[in-house]
Design a protein around this motif. Structure first.
Motif, PDB file in Angstrom:
ATOM      1  N   ASP A 128     -16.848  -3.230   0.367  1.00 39.81           N
ATOM      2  CA  ASP A 128     -15.335  -1.981   1.639  1.00 39.81           C
ATOM      3  C   ASP A 128     -15.194  -0.666   0.526  1.00 39.81           C
ATOM      4  OD1 ASP A 128     -16.311  -3.954   3.417  1.00 39.81           O
ATOM      5  OD2 ASP A 128     -14.951  -5.186   2.479  1.00 39.81           O
ATOM      6  N   LYS A 129     -14.867  -1.328  -0.503  1.00 41.19           N
ATOM      7  CA  LYS A 129     -14.536  -0.311  -1.739  1.00 41.19           C
ATOM      8  C   LYS A 129     -15.165   1.367  -2.200  1.00 41.19           C
ATOM      9  CE  LYS A 129     -14.762   0.021  -5.994  1.00 41.19           C
ATOM     10  NZ  LYS A 129     -14.310  -0.719  -7.474  1.00 41.19           N
ATOM     11  N   ASN A 130     -16.159   0.706  -1.897  1.00 39.53           N
ATOM     12  CA  ASN A 130     -17.332   2.429  -2.579  1.00 39.53           C
ATOM     13  C   ASN A 130     -17.512   2.687  -0.541  1.00 39.53           C
ATOM     14  OD1 ASN A 130     -17.488   2.161  -4.489  1.00 39.53           O
ATOM     15  ND2 ASN A 130     -18.999   0.400  -4.650  1.00 39.53           N
ATOM     16  N   TYR A 131     -17.687   2.450   0.401  1.00 37.42           N
ATOM     17  CA  TYR A 131     -18.121   2.863   1.593  1.00 37.42           C
ATOM     18  C   TYR A 131     -17.129   2.839   2.977  1.00 37.42           C
ATOM     19  CZ  TYR A 131     -22.932   1.894  -0.607  1.00 37.42           C
ATOM     20  OH  TYR A 131     -23.082   2.463  -2.116  1.00 37.42           O
ATOM     21  N   THR A 132     -17.587   3.448   3.750  1.00 42.20           N
ATOM     22  CA  THR A 132     -15.549   3.660   4.478  1.00 42.20           C
ATOM     23  C   THR A 132     -16.845   4.124   5.910  1.00 42.20           C
ATOM     24  OG1 THR A 132     -14.448   4.952   5.092  1.00 42.20           O
ATOM     25  CG2 THR A 132     -16.010   6.256   4.831  1.00 42.20           C
ATOM     26  N   LYS A 133     -15.833   3.089   6.837  1.00 39.05           N
ATOM     27  CA  LYS A 133     -16.587   3.419   7.995  1.00 39.05           C
ATOM     28  C   LYS A 133     -16.096   3.933   9.493  1.00 39.05           C
ATOM     29  CE  LYS A 133     -19.281  -1.166   7.675  1.00 39.05           C
ATOM     30  NZ  LYS A 133     -18.942  -2.886   8.311  1.00 39.05           N
ATOM     31  N   SER A 134     -15.234   5.180   8.600  1.00 36.82           N
ATOM     32  CA  SER A 134     -13.569   5.889   9.307  1.00 36.82           C
ATOM     33  C   SER A 134     -14.790   6.862  10.274  1.00 36.82           C
ATOM     34  CB  SER A 134     -12.713   5.702   8.420  1.00 36.82           C
ATOM     35  OG  SER A 134     -13.144   6.691   6.901  1.00 36.82           O
ATOM     36  N   PHE A 135     -13.669   7.305  10.745  1.00 39.77           N
ATOM     37  CA  PHE A 135     -14.337   8.094  12.080  1.00 39.77           C
ATOM     38  C   PHE A 135     -13.953  10.029  10.543  1.00 39.77           C
ATOM     39  CE2 PHE A 135     -12.396   6.077  15.394  1.00 39.77           C
ATOM     40  CZ  PHE A 135     -13.999   5.654  16.680  1.00 39.77           C
ATOM     41  N   SER A 136     -15.440   9.964  11.188  1.00 40.88           N
ATOM     42  CA  SER A 136     -16.207  11.201  10.766  1.00 40.88           C
ATOM     43  C   SER A 136     -16.678  12.394  10.853  1.00 40.88           C
ATOM     44  CB  SER A 136     -16.353  11.068   9.212  1.00 40.88           C
ATOM     45  OG  SER A 136     -17.741  11.146   9.756  1.00 40.88           O
ATOM     46  N   LYS A 137     -16.100  13.602  10.596  1.00 43.02           N
ATOM     47  CA  LYS A 137     -17.881  14.445  11.327  1.00 43.02           C
ATOM     48  C   LYS A 137     -18.590  15.263  10.551  1.00 43.02           C
ATOM     49  CE  LYS A 137     -17.138  19.571  11.936  1.00 43.02           C
ATOM     50  NZ  LYS A 137     -16.729  21.663  12.073  1.00 43.02           N
ATOM     51  N   ASN A 354     -25.191   2.694  -8.801  1.00 45.24           N
ATOM     52  CA  ASN A 354     -24.370   3.465 -10.663  1.00 45.24           C
ATOM     53  C   ASN A 354     -24.133   2.323 -10.909  1.00 45.24           C
ATOM     54  OD1 ASN A 354     -21.625   3.802 -11.386  1.00 45.24           O
ATOM     55  ND2 ASN A 354     -22.220   5.953 -10.618  1.00 45.24           N
ATOM     56  N   ALA A 355     -23.961   2.133 -12.599  1.00 45.38           N
ATOM     57  CA  ALA A 355     -23.698   0.760 -13.062  1.00 45.38           C
ATOM     58  C   ALA A 355     -21.801   1.150 -13.424  1.00 45.38           C
ATOM     59  CB  ALA A 355     -24.197   1.199 -14.780  1.00 45.38           C
ATOM     60  N   ASP A 356     -21.067   2.230 -13.040  1.00 41.62           N
ATOM     61  CA  ASP A 356     -20.408   2.256 -13.053  1.00 41.62           C
ATOM     62  C   ASP A 356     -19.112   1.231 -12.231  1.00 41.62           C
ATOM     63  OD1 ASP A 356     -17.495   2.811 -14.132  1.00 41.62           O
ATOM     64  OD2 ASP A 356     -16.789   4.201 -12.950  1.00 41.62           O
ATOM     65  N   ASP A 357     -19.565   2.148 -10.585  1.00 37.86           N
ATOM     66  CA  ASP A 357     -19.127   1.240 -10.037  1.00 37.86           C
ATOM     67  C   ASP A 357     -19.160   0.470  -8.637  1.00 37.86           C
ATOM     68  OD1 ASP A 357     -20.218   2.678  -8.060  1.00 37.86           O
ATOM     69  OD2 ASP A 357     -19.043   3.926  -7.935  1.00 37.86           O
ATOM     70  N   PHE A 358     -21.135  -0.184  -9.324  1.00 37.33           N
ATOM     71  CA  PHE A 358     -21.924  -0.651  -8.694  1.00 37.33           C
ATOM     72  C   PHE A 358     -22.069  -0.210  -6.944  1.00 37.33           C
ATOM     73  CE2 PHE A 358     -20.408  -3.441 -12.094  1.00 37.33           C
ATOM     74  CZ  PHE A 358     -21.544  -3.226 -12.713  1.00 37.33           C
ATOM     75  N   PHE A 392     -27.004   8.156  -0.773  1.00 38.89           N
ATOM     76  CA  PHE A 392     -25.853   8.520  -0.958  1.00 38.89           C
ATOM     77  C   PHE A 392     -25.509   9.948  -1.593  1.00 38.89           C
ATOM     78  CE2 PHE A 392     -26.617   4.846   0.904  1.00 38.89           C
ATOM     79  CZ  PHE A 392     -26.313   4.465   2.395  1.00 38.89           C
ATOM     80  N   TYR A 393     -24.158   9.927  -1.727  1.00 35.61           N
ATOM     81  CA  TYR A 393     -23.614  10.601  -3.024  1.00 35.61           C
ATOM     82  C   TYR A 393     -21.801  10.318  -2.473  1.00 35.61           C
ATOM     83  CZ  TYR A 393     -21.416  14.016   0.344  1.00 35.61           C
ATOM     84  OH  TYR A 393     -20.964  14.828   1.337  1.00 35.61           O
ATOM     85  N   LYS A 394     -21.103  10.975  -3.835  1.00 37.56           N
ATOM     86  CA  LYS A 394     -19.398  10.223  -3.780  1.00 37.56           C
ATOM     87  C   LYS A 394     -19.315  11.395  -3.574  1.00 37.56           C
ATOM     88  CE  LYS A 394     -16.867   7.368  -6.758  1.00 37.56           C
ATOM     89  NZ  LYS A 394     -16.476   6.522  -8.825  1.00 37.56           N
ATOM     90  N   GLY A 395     -17.987  11.162  -2.426  1.00 39.22           N
ATOM     91  CA  GLY A 395     -17.450  12.328  -1.759  1.00 39.22           C
ATOM     92  C   GLY A 395     -16.063  12.615  -2.625  1.00 39.22           C
ATOM     93  N   ASN A 401     -21.062   8.650   0.441  1.00 33.96           N
ATOM     94  CA  ASN A 401     -21.241   9.035   1.430  1.00 33.96           C
ATOM     95  C   ASN A 401     -22.906   9.544   2.279  1.00 33.96           C
ATOM     96  OD1 ASN A 401     -18.690   9.656   3.001  1.00 33.96           O
ATOM     97  ND2 ASN A 401     -18.302  11.297   1.929  1.00 33.96           N
ATOM     98  N   LEU A 402     -23.288   8.965   3.043  1.00 35.12           N
ATOM     99  CA  LEU A 402     -24.504   9.230   3.274  1.00 35.12           C
ATOM    100  C   LEU A 402     -25.535  10.539   3.588  1.00 35.12           C
ATOM    101  CD1 LEU A 402     -26.984   7.957   4.415  1.00 35.12           C
ATOM    102  CD2 LEU A 402     -26.834   8.406   7.053  1.00 35.12           C
ATOM    103  N   ARG A 403     -26.114  11.139   2.305  1.00 37.02           N
ATOM    104  CA  ARG A 403     -26.389  12.316   2.507  1.00 37.02           C
ATOM    105  C   ARG A 403     -28.233  12.615   3.288  1.00 37.02           C
ATOM    106  NH1 ARG A 403     -24.246  16.600   1.234  1.00 37.02           N
ATOM    107  NH2 ARG A 403     -24.053  16.493  -0.633  1.00 37.02           N
TER     108      ARG A 403
END
Length: 511
Positions: A128-137, A354-358, A392-395, A401-403
């Motif tokens: 839940d901390k690493n991925y979001t399901k919020s609205f986006s464009k 990712n070994a830092d934030d899993f 995925f990539y870190k925004g 976010n999905l790449r």
């Protein structure tokens, strides 16, 4: 005077460099040791803008007036040193990445060595901390490839009371069906919404489709011939009964013959034209809605979705996890975990964590058994293939976010059954049964659907912004008989593989 001239030449040179690179950058990424292409490497530029190399290691990016010669460009892939340059300095058509071996003495991941199961628990705790399901464009490019081939088309015990419906005609029908067929669709669009399938709105920017129209023409011609044969041999007040084993269905006279419009009836012609216009408008809307539906279906398989069939996290007890190695992705240290079923699970694959934030930054998966199969009374179906990957990539907000999504799904189906088509007529005295055609058929076909999505940038939006967005989506795909690189000139897409580049419809190749 010399200083002024020098400055003027400098600015002219700078502007000319900017003009040269402000179109597209294309290259192939290869391993410096093996010289093999590196698929799915990430090319990052302009903050979180990025593309992915295709399965053959090639990429193309489109630059715009906002990009500067001094903007950084990073090329990274799992287990390789990151290639760093600027847009102005990038000139090569072949780009080599050097393998990067991790030095454990320089790695401080934790004060203890985690087991694979502990890492999986950390992944679950941090989803839940690493991925979001919020609205986006999302600005994205979607490619779909449908491939079908016939495994067998056999029949035996053929009998017919209609001379025109003879064995030669049946052979002609079978031979006219393409033994294999390919259908490509490519779409550039803005997709608004979250990952919920009911919360997706699409704005199609440009689209193409590529297939062989000749196969459609042949089937239309056969349909016309069959209709002509029926009109000449089947009485107007008859109906057909189709039987296959214990199953049967009835086709009434109205369904047998098309209703022709009298060319002298202006009102009827206008009505038909209006219906055709409405059908084409609905077809345009259907195309956009259909792409949004297929994209949202792919989203449903994201591993952090509640009902994802990729259940290696939600039902981790059904899997065995093992640590393969530690490696680099750019400057980040990444665990590589393999997973296989320990019980009644469907998939095996690899997680890159990712070994830092899993956070899972990449998933490769494939099924280990048929996902669905059915066989009854001579009819069978088998969903035998389901594999793919997600990257995925870190925004900027520290959310992933999905790449990229790649998916391949394959199924085989068919039937081995008797078939009878009987003409009945209650008006003819003394003989209700008029004509009959019967045969035993053995048919099987394989369908493979492949999908690719590359997301260039993601911008968060509010739920109200999503609800207020409305699109006409009147754009329909442009039909191509062969791949045309000029069609997508000026747009960012994922580079086509060699099979797409060399595809030519039969109607084009016969010219």
């Amino acid at each position: 005077m010399i200083k002024t001239t020098t400055l003027r030449l400098f600015f002219i040179l700078l502007l000319s460099v900017n003009y040269n690179f402000a179109q597209t950058i294309s290259a192939k990424v290869i391993d410096s040791v093996t010289q093999e292409p590196i698929p799915f490497a990430t090319i990052q530029f302009a903050d979180d803008m990025g593309v992915i190399t295709n399965g053959e290691g090639t990429f193309t990016i489109l630059l715009n007036t906002k990009n500067k010669v001094t903007d950084s460009l990073f090329v990274s892939s799992m287990g390789y040193k990151t290639y760093k340059t600027t847009l102005g300095e990038f000139k090569d058509s072949i780009l080599t990445l050097s393998p990067q071996n991790i030095e454990l003495k320089n790695v401080v991941v934790s004060n203890k060595n985690y087991s694979a199961d502990e890492i999986v628990d950390f992944i679950k705790d941090n989803v839940d901390k690493n991925y979001t399901k919020s609205f986006s464009k999302k600005r994205l490019f979607f490619r779909e490839h449908y491939h079908q081939y016939l495994n067998r088309t056999n029949y035996s015990n053929f009998e017919s009371t209609i001379d025109a419906f003879n064995k030669n005609f049946v052979d002609e029908i079978i031979s006219s069906i393409p033994r294999s067929d390919d259908y490509y669709v490519e779409v550039l669009c803005d997709l608004y919404g979250n990952y919920n399938s009911e919360k997706q709105k699409i704005d199609v920017i440009k689209a193409s489709k590529m297939y062989d129209k000749n196969s459609e023409i042949n089937l239309d011609q056969l349909e016309e011939r069959m209709e002509k044969i029926l009109k000449e041999n089947v009485k107007p007040d008859s109906y057909l009964k189709i039987k296959s084993g214990i199953f049967g269905t009835k086709i009434d006279n109205e369904e047998l013959f098309r209703t022709q419009v009298d060319s002298s009836d202006i009102a009827a012609l206008n009505k038909k034209l209006e219906e055709e216009k409405k059908r084409k408008e609905e077809q345009k809307l259907h195309f956009a809605a259909g792409r949004a539906n297929k994209i949202s279906t792919l989203y449903e398989d994201l591993f952090f979705m509640d009902d994802s069939k990729l259940n290696f996290l939600s039902k981790s007890r059904k899997y065995d996890f093992s640590i393969r190695e530690l490696t680099y992705l750019g400057q980040d240290i990444v665990y590589i975990l393999d997973f296989v079923p320990s019980g009644n699970a469907d998939y095996k694959g690899t997680l890159y964590v990712n070994a830092d934030d899993f956070a899972i930054v990449r998933v490769d998966y494939e099924n280990v058994k048929s996902l669905k199969s059915f066989k009854l009374l001579g009819v069978f179906m088998n969903d035998y293939l389901d594999k793919g990957k997600m990257i995925f990539y870190k925004g900027p907000n520290d959310k992933y976010n999905l790449r990229y999504i790649e998916k391949e799904h394959g199924g085989m189906g068919g039937a081995k059954r008797p078939l009878k088509i009987i003409e009945f007529n209650k008006v003819v005295k003394g003989k209700n049964r008029q004509n009959e055609l019967s045969l035993d058929f053995d048919f099987a076909a394989t369908n493979i659907n492949s999908y690719e999505i590359v997301i260039y940038d993601t911008e968060e939006i509010s739920s109200s912004t999503f609800e207020n967005k409305n699109f006409d989506n009147k754009i329909t795909p442009t039909y191509l008989t062969r791949y045309d690189p000029e069609f997508w000139k000026g747009y960012n897409i994922i580079e086509p593989n060699q099979a797409i580049k060399t595809y030519t419809a039969k109607e084009e190749s016969s010219k």
